[in-house]
Structure formats: C-alpha cells, structure tokens
Design an enzyme around this catalytic site. Structure first.
Site, PDB file in Angstrom:
ATOM      1  N   GLU A   1     110.697  75.952  21.825  1.00 37.21           N
ATOM      2  CA  GLU A   1     110.274  77.016  20.710  1.00 37.21           C
ATOM      3  C   GLU A   1     109.910  76.789  19.324  1.00 37.21           C
ATOM      4  O   GLU A   1     109.137  77.260  18.540  1.00 37.21           O
ATOM      5  CB  GLU A   1     110.603  78.281  21.086  1.00 37.21           C
TER       6      GLU A   1
ATOM      7  N   GLU B   1     125.812  69.852  38.102  1.00 34.81           N
ATOM      8  CA  GLU B   1     126.252  69.994  37.296  1.00 34.81           C
ATOM      9  C   GLU B   1     128.040  69.027  36.789  1.00 34.81           C
ATOM     10  O   GLU B   1     128.632  69.029  36.164  1.00 34.81           O
ATOM     11  CB  GLU B   1     127.084  71.527  36.668  1.00 34.81           C
TER      12      GLU B   1
END
Length: 269
Positions: free
Chosen positions: A77, A108
C-alpha cells in the site's frame, strides 16, 4: 506464551451470535490500549529508521502466516498511497507468494530461509528488516532477524509475547501484549489487529518523515482510479482556490497533486 493461553470465554458453540460478536468486540477494545503502551518502543525504532531511508535504505517486513500477510499488505500500500517506488518497502512471507493465499506447511520452521529470501533482493547494511511474529518464536523470522542484524541492518521485531526470542534477536523490540485470544491461540484476531496497527504507525510516520505528506494530504498518491482523481482535484482546488475544471486539467497534465500545485505556484508567483 500469552498468545497461546486459554481464552476467557468458554463453550463458544453454545453462545448466541450476539454473544459471540459482543465477546469478540470486548476483546478487540483491549488492542489499542496495548499498542499505546508500546509507543515508546515504536518511536525509538522510527527515529532510527527515517534517516536510513532518507539515505536510500529500504524497509523489509518478514513473517509467516498472518504476520507475513500483514507485512505484505502494508508494503503493497505504500506506493499507491505515497507515490514511492515499488521496492522501497518490501513484504516477504515464509513459503513465498503462494503462501499469501494458501498456507505452506512447515515453511515457518526453516530458520535459514528468510535470509535466503532477503538475499534475493540484494539486501545490504543500509536496509532495515522488521520481523513480525505474534508468538515471537517463529524460526523463519528469528533466523532472518539474526542474520540481518549480523549483516549490519537495522532490525526490529513486532510480537505479542513479552521476552520472546524475536525480542532478544532484534535491536528494537516492539512488544504488544494483547492477552489471550477469543478463540484460544487464534492470533489472526487480537494479535493480528495489533500488528496491523503497529505497521500502520511505522509506515505512516516514516512516509511523513520522508516528506510524502503535506499538511494532512497524500500529495504524491497514485491516481489509479476515479475516486483518487476526484480526491486529487479537490485537494488542488482547496490549496489554490481555483475552479474544479482548472484543477482537473492541472492534475491530468502533471500526474500528481504535488506537481500540479508546484507548477501553478511557480507560474503565478
């Protein structure tokens, strides 16, 4: 492990929809107060980050699962909101871009992979790496932060558990302790909300520090849809006191509010 502790609510399947919504909302109200307590830590990090980015350094977010997705959202953004180049703020998720939509099993747990992912972007000591992990113990994130710090990068860790491995690994520990989740261990809820708030604070304050906001306006925003073109036109009208048609022409000719206003002021000293 506060993020894994038992919910204050029990027998959720027996609650009415209203009771469920009320309980979730009651818990969510605790998040902003927890973030407030972390402001001194966030401030110290942002003060260290701004001069590095002014000198050409980049900002990386690394995370797994929800944490990784939140970093990608914040990074993605920045260009449309502030007109900065793609690649100035970069979000990286364990398991690669496919993990944005679908969880990648055990991604992960690889403590070496984050640094490999960062190296694909030719990371240098001028850059900054923020590790995001609600638990604060995700190997992918901790390993990436340790390697980045050893390289000379500025590092920070955003976590929702106090005294975590991530906090110990990072130069700047940002600990937002929101307490047990409404659904036990579901850290996409309060912890995720807290992480999103912190990321908003970091990127917004940094972009203001980099001069990407004038007054309270996004003067460098990309004009990627009609709503933003209309917003930009109104911003120019308010700044210069000119008619809508003239403001729209200026915006179309120059491509941004800042450039349009600067051109007009130079032409009408």
């Amino acid at each position: 492990m506060i993020t894994e502790s038992e919910s204050h609510y029990h027998n959720l399947e027996n609650l009415s929809v209203f009771e469920l919504l009320q309980g979730i909302n009651r818990e969510d109200q605790k998040v902003a107060l927890a973030v407030e307590k972390a402001i001194p830590s966030i401030e110290a990090f942002v003060k260290a980050l701004i001069p590095r980015m002014q000198a050409g350094g980049r900002l990386f977010y690394i995370g797994a699962g929800t944490s990784g997705r939140l970093g990608i959202v914040d990074a993605s953004e920045c260009p449309p909101t502030y007109g900065v180049p793609h690649g100035m703020v970069i979000g990286i998720i364990a398991g690669g871009d496919s993990a944005i939509r679908k969880a990648v099993e055990f991604a992960e747990d690889d403590e070496e992979q984050a640094w490999k992912d960062l190296m694909r972007h030719s990371i240098t000591e001028k850059d900054t790496v923020v590790g995001i992990a609600a638990s604060g113990r995700t190997p992918y994130v901790i390993g990436g932060i340790q390697a980045a710090r050893a390289k000379g990068c500025l590092t920070a860790g955003i976590t929702c558990n106090p005294g975590s491995g991530l906090a110990q690994a990072a130069e700047h520990a940002i600990e937002v302790v929101v307490g047990p989740e409404f659904v036990t261990g579901s850290t996409r809820m309060k912890a995720g909300t807290a992480q999103k708030l912190v990321l908003n604070m970091i990127s917004t304050s940094v972009m203001i520090g980099l001069g990407r906001v004038k007054g309270n306006k996004m003067v460098d925003m990309q004009l990627s849809n009609l709503k933003l073109v209309d917003r930009g036109t109104r911003m120019i009208m308010a700044e210069l006191g000119i008619a809508e048609s003239e403001a729209a022409e200026l915006l179309q000719a120059h491509g941004s509010v800042r450039k349009a206003v600067d051109f007009y002021k130079n032409a009408h000293p």
